[in-house]
Scaffold this active site. Structure first.
Site, PDB file in Angstrom:
ATOM      1  N   TYR A 298      61.349  37.348  28.515  1.00 12.40           N
ATOM      2  CA  TYR A 298      62.163  36.199  28.900  1.00 12.40           C
ATOM      3  C   TYR A 298      62.288  36.127  30.417  1.00 12.40           C
ATOM      4  CZ  TYR A 298      66.198  39.093  30.162  1.00 12.40           C
ATOM      5  OH  TYR A 298      67.031  40.006  30.775  1.00 12.40           O
TER       6      TYR A 298
ATOM      7  N   LEU B 190      64.081  46.857  36.838  1.00 14.20           N
ATOM      8  CA  LEU B 190      63.534  45.509  36.899  1.00 14.20           C
ATOM      9  C   LEU B 190      63.288  45.140  38.354  1.00 14.20           C
ATOM     10  CD1 LEU B 190      62.833  42.909  35.281  1.00 14.20           C
ATOM     11  CD2 LEU B 190      65.138  42.116  35.846  1.00 14.20           C
TER      12      LEU B 190
ATOM     13  N   GLU C  54      69.971  50.865  38.562  1.00 15.80           N
ATOM     14  CA  GLU C  54      70.347  49.476  38.815  1.00 15.80           C
ATOM     15  C   GLU C  54      71.606  49.189  38.015  1.00 15.80           C
ATOM     16  OE1 GLU C  54      67.304  46.790  37.409  1.00 15.80           O
ATOM     17  OE2 GLU C  54      66.701  48.164  35.816  1.00 15.80           O
TER      18      GLU C  54
ATOM     19  N   LYS D  82      60.449  42.490  31.548  1.00 17.30           N
ATOM     20  CA  LYS D  82      61.669  41.746  31.210  1.00 17.30           C
ATOM     21  C   LYS D  82      61.610  41.383  29.724  1.00 17.30           C
ATOM     22  CE  LYS D  82      64.750  38.408  33.449  1.00 17.30           C
ATOM     23  NZ  LYS D  82      65.774  39.375  33.864  1.00 17.30           N
TER      24      LYS D  82
END
Length: 294
Positions: free
Chosen positions: A35, A205, A181, A149
């Site tokens: 996505y 990411l 993160e 992702k």
């Protein structure tokens, strides 16, 4: 936030009420899909090239065949805004799965992917950006390929829920004390005029806004250091902030109940916010800095 009427699918634009996929859908059953979330300001995309490039990298990583070329994807996404007459701040959510087929772990043969993309209004979080937010720290229990992702977000969801239950905006993730993160954003540690963040490896990411922060630092001669920091370093930060397409550049002023620099937003964070607004061509009337002066 309601979804606008027209949704982009792999073959056409349809009304949101007519969108339907079989229950044997691999995104639902396996999380077998990818996505993207793309920011829109005043009816214009921000960082669309970066998002589309990352979408195709994710597709390649999981061996998912895309229904559009990149050029066609740009055209369709632009048409999605036009059909919904978007002139305001919004976001696009886009999802592609391996398709619908009888449930089997192995990839199905000769099955087309399922794609949909829709639009929702998304006003800027100006009050949060002006004053800063709180965060918690929690172990990072995700898989090792977070650069993809993918739809496999349950650990992220649980971490975000833990933060929400403690009235916090975000959860800062760490593996054995080493910060990676956040549950839905990248995080940065500022000390002695330098901006530190986790290297862009497979276990985080590679945020689209993150690439801009690196460029903003270069523009301002601020050292951007891809080097990990630890949970125990956080109380000693001069500044702490996070970035994402929906949160923009968000100051973190409290972590695990402890204030960072007495809860004041620091000058480097403010500079990154200013550079972001300039890069995204935010109108003065919509600027956070106009809000601060009011």
């Amino acid at each position: 936030m309601s979804v606008y009427d027209y949704v982009l699918t792999e073959s056409q634009f349809v009304h949101k009420d007519d969108l339907n996929y079989p229950f044997e859908e691999r995104g639902l059953q396996f999380g077998d899909g990818i996505y993207e979330v793309i920011r829109v300001y005043g009816g214009q995309y921000y960082l669309i090239e970066e998002h589309v490039e990352r979408l195709y990298r994710s597709a390649e990583a999981v061996k998912l065949k895309m229904p559009f070329t990149k050029e066609e994807m740009y055209e369709q996404l632009n048409e999605l805004l036009e059909k919904n007459q978007i002139q305001q701040d919004a976001k696009i959510y886009m999802q592609i799965t391996r398709g619908s087929a009888p449930r089997d772990h192995a990839f199905p043969l000769n099955v087309k992917s399922n794609l949909y993309a829709y639009v929702q209004d998304l006003p800027r979080k100006i009050d949060f950006m002006a004053d800063g937010v709180s965060a918690i720290t929690t172990p990072d229990v995700r898989w090792d390929w977070c650069y993809i992702k993918s739809l496999n977000l349950l650990p992220n969801v649980i971490a975000k829920q833990e933060a929400s239950e403690q009235s916090c905006f975000e959860a800062i993730l760490h593996k054995d004390g080493e910060v990676t993160e956040c549950s839905s954003s990248n995080v940065y540690f500022v000390r002695d005029g330098k901006v530190y963040t986790h290297p862009a490896k497979e276990n985080i990411l590679h945020g689209c806004v993150r690439t801009r922060i690196e460029q903003f630092c270069k523009d301002e001669d601020i050292p951007f250091v891809e080097e990990t920091f630890r949970v125990e370093d956080i109380p000693h930060a001069d500044e702490l902030f996070l970035t994402s397409s929906t949160a923009e550049v968000m100051p973190i002023v409290k972590v695990d109940g402890n204030l960072i620099q007495e809860g004041q937003v620091g000058p480097i964070t403010r500079k990154m916010q200013q550079k972001y607004e300039q890069d995204a061509q935010i109108k003065e009337s919509q600027s956070m800095f106009t809000h601060l002066k009011a």
